[in-house]
Write a protein that holds these residues in place. Structure first.
Motif, PDB file in Angstrom:
ATOM      1  N   VAL A 126       0.833  -1.199   0.000  1.00 49.91           N
ATOM      2  CA  VAL A 126       0.000   0.000   0.000  1.00 49.91           C
ATOM      3  C   VAL A 126       0.873   1.255   0.000  1.00 49.91           C
ATOM      4  O   VAL A 126       0.614   2.214  -0.733  1.00 49.91           O
ATOM      5  CB  VAL A 126      -0.953  -0.005   1.218  1.00 49.91           C
ATOM      6  CG1 VAL A 126      -1.576   1.371   1.441  1.00 49.91           C
ATOM      7  CG2 VAL A 126      -2.048  -1.048   1.024  1.00 49.91           C
ATOM      8  N   PHE A 147      -5.537   5.062   5.517  1.00 49.26           N
ATOM      9  CA  PHE A 147      -5.619   3.708   4.985  1.00 49.26           C
ATOM     10  C   PHE A 147      -5.598   2.666   6.098  1.00 49.26           C
ATOM     11  O   PHE A 147      -6.248   1.624   5.997  1.00 49.26           O
ATOM     12  CB  PHE A 147      -4.472   3.461   4.000  1.00 49.26           C
ATOM     13  CG  PHE A 147      -4.534   4.321   2.761  1.00 49.26           C
ATOM     14  CD1 PHE A 147      -5.746   4.780   2.269  1.00 49.26           C
ATOM     15  CD2 PHE A 147      -3.378   4.667   2.093  1.00 49.26           C
ATOM     16  CE1 PHE A 147      -5.818   5.577   1.131  1.00 49.26           C
ATOM     17  CE2 PHE A 147      -3.427   5.458   0.943  1.00 49.26           C
ATOM     18  CZ  PHE A 147      -4.646   5.907   0.462  1.00 49.26           C
ATOM     19  N   ILE A 151      -8.584  -0.638   7.186  1.00 49.51           N
ATOM     20  CA  ILE A 151      -8.402  -2.067   7.454  1.00 49.51           C
ATOM     21  C   ILE A 151      -8.094  -2.355   8.925  1.00 49.51           C
ATOM     22  O   ILE A 151      -7.845  -3.495   9.301  1.00 49.51           O
ATOM     23  CB  ILE A 151      -7.297  -2.666   6.561  1.00 49.51           C
ATOM     24  CG1 ILE A 151      -5.965  -1.939   6.760  1.00 49.51           C
ATOM     25  CG2 ILE A 151      -7.719  -2.620   5.099  1.00 49.51           C
ATOM     26  CD1 ILE A 151      -4.810  -2.580   6.014  1.00 49.51           C
ATOM     27  N   ALA A 155      -1.396  -0.178   7.493  1.00 50.53           N
ATOM     28  CA  ALA A 155      -1.605  -0.510   6.087  1.00 50.53           C
ATOM     29  C   ALA A 155      -0.326  -0.509   5.259  1.00 50.53           C
ATOM     30  O   ALA A 155      -0.339  -0.970   4.111  1.00 50.53           O
ATOM     31  CB  ALA A 155      -2.592   0.471   5.469  1.00 50.53           C
ATOM     32  N   PHE A 158       0.611  -3.825   3.729  1.00 50.31           N
ATOM     33  CA  PHE A 158      -0.514  -4.574   3.189  1.00 50.31           C
ATOM     34  C   PHE A 158      -0.404  -4.606   1.660  1.00 50.31           C
ATOM     35  O   PHE A 158       0.049  -3.651   1.026  1.00 50.31           O
ATOM     36  CB  PHE A 158      -1.814  -3.884   3.593  1.00 50.31           C
ATOM     37  CG  PHE A 158      -3.038  -4.750   3.518  1.00 50.31           C
ATOM     38  CD1 PHE A 158      -3.423  -5.521   4.592  1.00 50.31           C
ATOM     39  CD2 PHE A 158      -3.819  -4.784   2.365  1.00 50.31           C
ATOM     40  CE1 PHE A 158      -4.565  -6.307   4.534  1.00 50.31           C
ATOM     41  CE2 PHE A 158      -4.945  -5.559   2.291  1.00 50.31           C
ATOM     42  CZ  PHE A 158      -5.333  -6.331   3.376  1.00 50.31           C
ATOM     43  N   PHE A 163      -6.223  -4.223  -1.443  1.00 50.54           N
ATOM     44  CA  PHE A 163      -6.685  -3.064  -0.685  1.00 50.54           C
ATOM     45  C   PHE A 163      -7.596  -2.202  -1.549  1.00 50.54           C
ATOM     46  O   PHE A 163      -7.240  -1.842  -2.670  1.00 50.54           O
ATOM     47  CB  PHE A 163      -5.473  -2.239  -0.211  1.00 50.54           C
ATOM     48  CG  PHE A 163      -5.842  -1.033   0.606  1.00 50.54           C
ATOM     49  CD1 PHE A 163      -6.177  -1.167   1.945  1.00 50.54           C
ATOM     50  CD2 PHE A 163      -5.863   0.227   0.034  1.00 50.54           C
ATOM     51  CE1 PHE A 163      -6.527  -0.061   2.704  1.00 50.54           C
ATOM     52  CE2 PHE A 163      -6.198   1.345   0.784  1.00 50.54           C
ATOM     53  CZ  PHE A 163      -6.540   1.206   2.118  1.00 50.54           C
ATOM     54  N   GLY A 376      -9.785 -11.147   0.446  1.00 51.40           N
ATOM     55  CA  GLY A 376      -9.599  -9.836   1.043  1.00 51.40           C
ATOM     56  C   GLY A 376     -10.332  -9.729   2.366  1.00 51.40           C
ATOM     57  O   GLY A 376     -11.014 -10.663   2.795  1.00 51.40           O
TER      58      GLY A 376
END
Length: 398
Positions: A126, A147, A151, A155, A158, A163, A376
């Motif tokens: 990310v 971000f 989640i 992030a 990630f 994403f 995901g």
């Protein structure tokens, strides 16, 4: 030990992945047992109820792009409970509530955004992907926190491929984003209510074994359950332990997944105690709190509700409470908080390769496996994966 009833399928895990899979199988006419070590169903869908008011402690929104999930809502009789989220803004927090783009360097953003058309997500984190699109300084100052709030974990590392995934399907008949009148947990209850499903809570599974009739499932209590087929819908760490006696290679792949532990504290307060306008969520730009998510998207006459998502064991309870008061702009909470914990996998780059290996090994072992570490973290990702496993199950039953 006592011998329990035999089933067509036993699903270990009563979160959205497990219950959506169980519901698909039950509607095909099969007899399903769902077991979970917790004291309630739902997993990361966890609604806190207080009289006629509720607030979400986990996942909090459905979207029109969640077509597999909408299909289950419709088939389980909750279409009439769909409510569009009221349009309220979002804020960031430093030492006060500020506009969401506060701190973003507009010049760097405008200079970097064109990279969106030339930068691919494949193989990037990310931070690597979005850092080029919003600018590295903007990313480090603001967007890493935004971000991470999405989640509910850091992030930066990630996988960018998993994403904020682009979805090709969208329901034109439903609001862009919506909730249910009685909260997310009402969806879980509807999935579990099918006549072919039996749910057994407070049931920790210690061992799985194959036999001539399919699978034998041994509970910590000494109970033994028998089923023709077995599905695992638990965290990869738990799945790894359960599968070890059936396939050590699959167990090792699952054990490799890093896990983020989240602690959520929820509080419900009278409207008159609060002096800020309705807001959907607030993202702190510092500290161990990923976000404060509100129930302001569904107005209540007297109450407002808030869920604070903290990284577990980073600060003390007292420090958490101080942070909560700061975000709420109050001197004291004046109400008890409700606490819960969640675990989320960190999906890293190279996930697709691991995913292919898991699917192959699961098929070789003769089991079904689903969860938020496949397609995901989103609710639609979980339901989509469970539908894929149901379709494989239905094909195998022919």
């Amino acid at each position: 030990m006592t011998q329990a009833e035999s089933y067509d399928m036993i699903v270990v895990g009563a979160g959205i992945s497990g219950l959506s899979l169980a519901n698909h199988i039950a509607r095909s006419g099969k007899k399903v047992l769902v077991v979970d070590a917790a004291n309630k169903i739902g997993g990361c869908l966890n609604t806190c109820y207080k009289d006629d008011f509720w607030v979400e402690m986990g996942a909090h929104t459905f979207y029109a792009t969640y077509t597999n999930l909408i299909d289950l809502i419709q088939k389980n009789g909750l279409e009439q409970d769909i409510l569009a989220r009221e349009k309220v803004g979002m804020k960031v927090f430093t030492d006060k509530h500020e506009k969401i783009m506060k701190g973003v360097n507009k010049f760097e953003l405008m200079r970097s955004v064109p990279n969106l058309f030339f930068t691919k997500r494949d193989g990037k984190t990310v931070k690597e992907y979005f850092g080029k699109i919003v600018g590295p300084k903007n990313y480090d100052k603001v967007f890493t926190r935004m971000f991470s709030a999405v989640i509910v974990q850091n992030a930066d590392n990630f996988s960018a491929e998993y994403f904020l995934k682009r979805r090709k399907t969208k329901s034109k008949k439903h609001p862009k984003s919506f909730i249910l009148k009685k909260g997310m947990s009402s969806f879980m209850e509807a999935l579990a209510a099918h006549q072919n499903i039996k749910v057994q809570l407070h049931t920790k599974i210690n061992q799985l074994a194959k036999n001539s009739d399919g699978f034998k499932v041994l509970a910590e209590s000494g109970e033994i359950y028998q089923s023709k087929d077995i599905a695992l819908a638990v965290s990869p760490k738990i799945a790894s332990k359960l599968i070890k006696g059936l396939n050590t290679d699959l167990s090792d792949v699952l054990a490799a997944y890093p896990i983020q532990s989240i602690e959520t504290r929820t509080v419900v307060l009278p409207k008159e105690k609060l002096n800020f306008d309705p807001v959907s969520f607030i993202i702190p730009l510092q500290g161990s709190c990923f976000s404060m998510v509100t129930r302001d998207v569904m107005t209540h006459e007297k109450m407002r509700g808030f869920a604070f998502h903290f990284e577990e064991n980073q600060i003390s309870k007292d420090e958490q409470e101080k942070f909560m008061k700061d975000l709420l702009l109050v001197d004291s909470l004046g109400a008890e908080t409700v606490e819960t914990k969640h675990q989320l996998p960190l999906i890293k780059t190279g996930h697709s390769k691991s995913l292919s290996k898991i699917k192959l090994l699961a098929e070789e072992t003769g089991i079904y496996i689903t969860g938020n570490y496949f397609n995901g973290l989103s609710l639609e990702d979980c339901v989509e994966r469970s539908k894929q496993e149901f379709e494989r199950y239905a094909e195998n039953c022919k």
